[in-house]
Write a protein that holds these residues in place. Structure first.
Motif, PDB file in Angstrom:
ATOM      1  N   VAL A   1       0.790  -1.301   0.070  1.00  0.00           N
ATOM      2  CA  VAL A   1       0.025   0.044   0.066  1.00  0.00           C
ATOM      3  C   VAL A   1       0.814   1.301   0.039  1.00  0.00           C
ATOM      4  O   VAL A   1       0.571   2.288  -0.708  1.00  0.00           O
ATOM      5  CB  VAL A   1      -1.053  -0.123   1.373  1.00  0.00           C
ATOM      6  CG1 VAL A   1      -1.601   1.283   1.278  1.00  0.00           C
ATOM      7  CG2 VAL A   1      -1.885  -1.029   1.035  1.00  0.00           C
ATOM      8  N   ARG A   2       1.880   1.270   0.997  1.00  0.00           N
ATOM      9  CA  ARG A   2       2.706   2.643   0.775  1.00  0.00           C
ATOM     10  C   ARG A   2       3.382   2.886  -0.493  1.00  0.00           C
ATOM     11  O   ARG A   2       3.557   3.922  -0.908  1.00  0.00           O
ATOM     12  CB  ARG A   2       3.932   2.278   1.841  1.00  0.00           C
ATOM     13  CG  ARG A   2       3.307   2.418   3.361  1.00  0.00           C
ATOM     14  CD  ARG A   2       4.620   2.374   4.296  1.00  0.00           C
ATOM     15  NE  ARG A   2       3.979   2.645   5.763  1.00  0.00           N
ATOM     16  CZ  ARG A   2       4.684   2.573   6.598  1.00  0.00           C
ATOM     17  NH1 ARG A   2       5.992   1.802   6.504  1.00  0.00           N
ATOM     18  NH2 ARG A   2       4.021   2.749   7.871  1.00  0.00           N
ATOM     19  N   SER A   3       3.978   1.546  -1.096  1.00  0.00           N
ATOM     20  CA  SER A   3       4.708   1.681  -2.271  1.00  0.00           C
ATOM     21  C   SER A   3       3.717   2.394  -3.504  1.00  0.00           C
ATOM     22  O   SER A   3       3.905   3.131  -4.283  1.00  0.00           O
ATOM     23  CB  SER A   3       5.386   0.590  -2.922  1.00  0.00           C
ATOM     24  OG  SER A   3       4.483  -0.398  -3.155  1.00  0.00           O
ATOM     25  N   ASP A   4       2.379   2.020  -3.404  1.00  0.00           N
ATOM     26  CA  ASP A   4       1.286   2.315  -4.447  1.00  0.00           C
ATOM     27  C   ASP A   4       1.117   3.701  -4.160  1.00  0.00           C
ATOM     28  O   ASP A   4       1.097   4.388  -5.171  1.00  0.00           O
ATOM     29  CB  ASP A   4       0.087   1.360  -4.323  1.00  0.00           C
ATOM     30  CG  ASP A   4      -1.020   1.816  -5.295  1.00  0.00           C
ATOM     31  OD1 ASP A   4      -0.342   1.878  -6.335  1.00  0.00           O
ATOM     32  OD2 ASP A   4      -2.142   2.091  -4.950  1.00  0.00           O
ATOM     33  N   VAL A   5       1.069   4.157  -2.952  1.00  0.00           N
ATOM     34  CA  VAL A   5       0.718   5.419  -2.746  1.00  0.00           C
ATOM     35  C   VAL A   5       1.868   6.345  -2.986  1.00  0.00           C
ATOM     36  O   VAL A   5       1.655   7.606  -3.459  1.00  0.00           O
ATOM     37  CB  VAL A   5       0.338   5.795  -0.911  1.00  0.00           C
ATOM     38  CG1 VAL A   5       0.200   7.011  -0.817  1.00  0.00           C
ATOM     39  CG2 VAL A   5      -0.914   4.958  -0.675  1.00  0.00           C
ATOM     40  N   ILE A   6       3.169   6.017  -2.745  1.00  0.00           N
ATOM     41  CA  ILE A   6       4.290   6.799  -2.750  1.00  0.00           C
ATOM     42  C   ILE A   6       4.438   7.102  -4.363  1.00  0.00           C
ATOM     43  O   ILE A   6       4.855   7.923  -4.819  1.00  0.00           O
ATOM     44  CB  ILE A   6       5.443   6.348  -2.047  1.00  0.00           C
ATOM     45  CG1 ILE A   6       5.477   6.531  -0.766  1.00  0.00           C
ATOM     46  CG2 ILE A   6       6.807   6.908  -2.809  1.00  0.00           C
ATOM     47  CD1 ILE A   6       6.466   5.703   0.247  1.00  0.00           C
ATOM     48  N   GLY A   7       4.038   5.728  -5.158  1.00  0.00           N
ATOM     49  CA  GLY A   7       4.490   5.873  -6.575  1.00  0.00           C
ATOM     50  C   GLY A   7       3.267   6.690  -7.405  1.00  0.00           C
ATOM     51  O   GLY A   7       3.629   6.915  -8.397  1.00  0.00           O
ATOM     52  N   ARG A   8       2.438   7.286  -6.683  1.00  0.00           N
ATOM     53  CA  ARG A   8       1.336   8.097  -7.613  1.00  0.00           C
ATOM     54  C   ARG A   8       1.842   9.534  -7.737  1.00  0.00           C
ATOM     55  O   ARG A   8       2.637  10.164  -6.783  1.00  0.00           O
ATOM     56  CB  ARG A   8       0.192   7.977  -6.803  1.00  0.00           C
ATOM     57  CG  ARG A   8      -0.597   6.782  -6.863  1.00  0.00           C
ATOM     58  CD  ARG A   8      -1.974   6.880  -6.124  1.00  0.00           C
ATOM     59  NE  ARG A   8      -2.489   5.394  -6.339  1.00  0.00           N
ATOM     60  CZ  ARG A   8      -3.682   5.135  -5.992  1.00  0.00           C
ATOM     61  NH1 ARG A   8      -4.603   6.073  -5.601  1.00  0.00           N
ATOM     62  NH2 ARG A   8      -4.170   3.797  -6.188  1.00  0.00           N
TER      63      ARG A   8
END
Length: 62
Positions: free
Chosen positions: A55-62
């Protein structure tokens, strides 16, 4: 299950729509929604850690 200590994120509001966590037997992590506390999902710390990282990587990648 009443002897468990349920915690919710400090990011959660004071309402009844929060994800809560508790530590169960053998370090299992228990998850529930505060508005439906009788439905509990049990996961290992490794599985929960993988979910949080994803979830963190998905949020940071946006």
């Amino acid at each position: 299950m009443s002897s468990l200590v349920w915690q919710k994120s400090t990011y959660s509001s004071e309402g009844d729509n929060c994800l809560e966590l508790a530590v169960g037997l053998e370090d299992a992590v228990l998850l529930r929604e505060s508005d439906d506390p009788f439905v509990v999902v049990t996961v290992s710390p490794v599985v929960l850690g993988g979910l949080v990282r994803s979830v963190r990587s998905d949020v940071i990648g946006r």
